[in-house]
Write an enzyme that holds these catalytic residues in place. Structure first.
Site, PDB file in Angstrom:
ATOM      1  CB  ALA A 254      -0.919   0.022   1.215  1.00  0.00           C
ATOM      2  CG  ASP A 255       2.133   3.500  -2.853  1.00  0.00           C
ATOM      3  OD1 ASP A 255       3.249   4.022  -2.970  1.00  0.00           O
ATOM      4  OD2 ASP A 255       1.836   2.412  -3.386  1.00  0.00           O
TER       5      ASP A 255
END
Length: 379
Positions: A254-255
């Site tokens: 995930a960013d």
């Protein structure tokens, strides 16, 4: 031995140039915050945790050089202002990943606090920043290993059908040593499954349009001798429909994870989550707490970075001369000249499609009403 992509010692930072992988393993020196900004923007380094670490250490390297040369501003307050301006500049390199802004905010607080002490010198402020940046590097590796262990345990207990002791896992994009300080998040889960003898096979998608899966994840899987296969992004549905080689879990990185669990990750992640739900496959997000942004209520508030059209219309590869047999890196056009391109780097996966969010503090699951309570991970 896990691949080392970030090297830092005595104020000297170098990173493996991910634009050259998997064809060339070349390290480049990053001595200033400007060089760090360029490396992040050009994607010579990528992956939310790695971006934050390289940004912090690039400024630490610059400060170390200024200290050695006696070129720091004379007063503590001036050094504090200098550092904060550099941090704001570094944050502008890529907007979607929250780890960078989170690291900058924490480092800014340390610098501001040290600058206010009446006895603090310019050197004290610079050293406080350098020490904090170096500590982030060590903590990221420690957190990644905890994420790997927590995710592997969850998959073994909650994703495997009765009678199965080894998992088949699919991952998307690159979330390993190249995307972090070392070990990795989603790929760290696969590494931990491999280490405890619980991995049957891993699949990685090529991750078009920038091919971080085929270039980088495949490179890491081969490096660690993990049994794995590469597939194109469009093959996932066909793979999940095969009962003989049933995929037990899809694990992605995930960013940015919003407070409600909506997750921004590499383009194509949302599609994988939809397919996983249709086929009854567990869908997991692996991310350190620094990726969870409780100030962002939902995915609707996340800015999605758009990348150059050339990433879609051109592709880099190793070209071999038909006559001499010599090989060289080259870029070729693969699309009709002049076609319009839309190239978002990320998409948003709604929390309703996510079965668990793996962190260093455990795996968050939804309550009986289908809601995550991510704030509890920070207690």
């Amino acid at each position: 031995m896990v691949l080392e992509a970030i090297r830092y010692n005595d104020g000297k930072l170098s990173i493996i140039d991910q634009l050259q992988l998997p064809f060339l393993e070349r390290f480049i020196e990053i001595q200033t915050s400007e060089a760090g900004w360029q490396a992040i923007k050009k994607m010579q380094v990528r992956g939310a945790p790695a971006i934050a670490i390289v940004a912090a250490l690039s400024l630490a390297s610059e400060l170390q050089s200024l200290l050695t040369q006696g070129k720091l501003p004379g007063r503590a307050e001036e050094v504090g202002v200098f550092i904060i301006e550099k941090l704001n500049y570094l944050v502008s390199s890529r907007p979607t990943a929250v780890n960078l802004s989170d690291a900058a905010r924490k480092l800014e607080a340390i610098v501001s606090d040290r600058s206010k002490y009446t006895e603090s010198t310019a050197q004290d402020v610079a050293n406080a920043f350098i020490k904090a940046a170096e500590a982030m590097l060590a903590k990221d590796i420690e957190d990644n290993m905890a994420i790997g262990e927590n995710g592997a345990r969850w998959i073994c207990t909650k994703a495997l059908p009765a009678g199965r002791s080894k998992a088949i896992v699919l991952t998307h994009c690159n979330t390993g040593s190249l995307a972090t300080s070392g070990y990795g998040t989603a790929l760290g889960v696969i590494r931990s499954l491999m280490l405890n003898g619980s991995l049957r096979h891993a699949y990685c998608t090529e991750t078009r349009p920038y091919n971080q899966g085929s270039r980088l994840t495949a490179f890491e899987l081969l490096h660690d001798k993990i049994p794995a296969s590469l597939i194109t992004d469009s093959m996932v549905a066909a793979l999940l429909s095969r009962p003989a080689d049933r995929v037990d879990a899809i694990v992605v990185g995930a960013d940015r994870v919003a407070a409600n669990g909506d997750t921004a990750n590499k383009i194509g992640t949302y599609g994988l989550a939809v397919l996983a739900r249709h086929h009854g496959v567990k869908f997991l997000v692996a991310a350190p707490l620094t990726t969870i942004d409780l100030a962002t209520q939902s995915g609707d508030e996340i800015i999605i970075e758009e990348r150059p059209s050339s990433e879609v219309t051109r592709i880099k590869g190793l070209q071999e001369d038909d006559v001499t047999g010599d090989a060289k890196l080259g870029t070729v056009r693969i699309a009709a000249e002049g076609i319009d391109v839309w190239n978002p780097a990320f998409d948003i996966t709604p929390f309703a499609l996510i079965d668990g969010i793996i962190t260093e503090n455990g795996v968050a699951e939804k309550d009986e009403d289908g809601r995550f309570h991510l704030e509890e991970l920070f207690d």
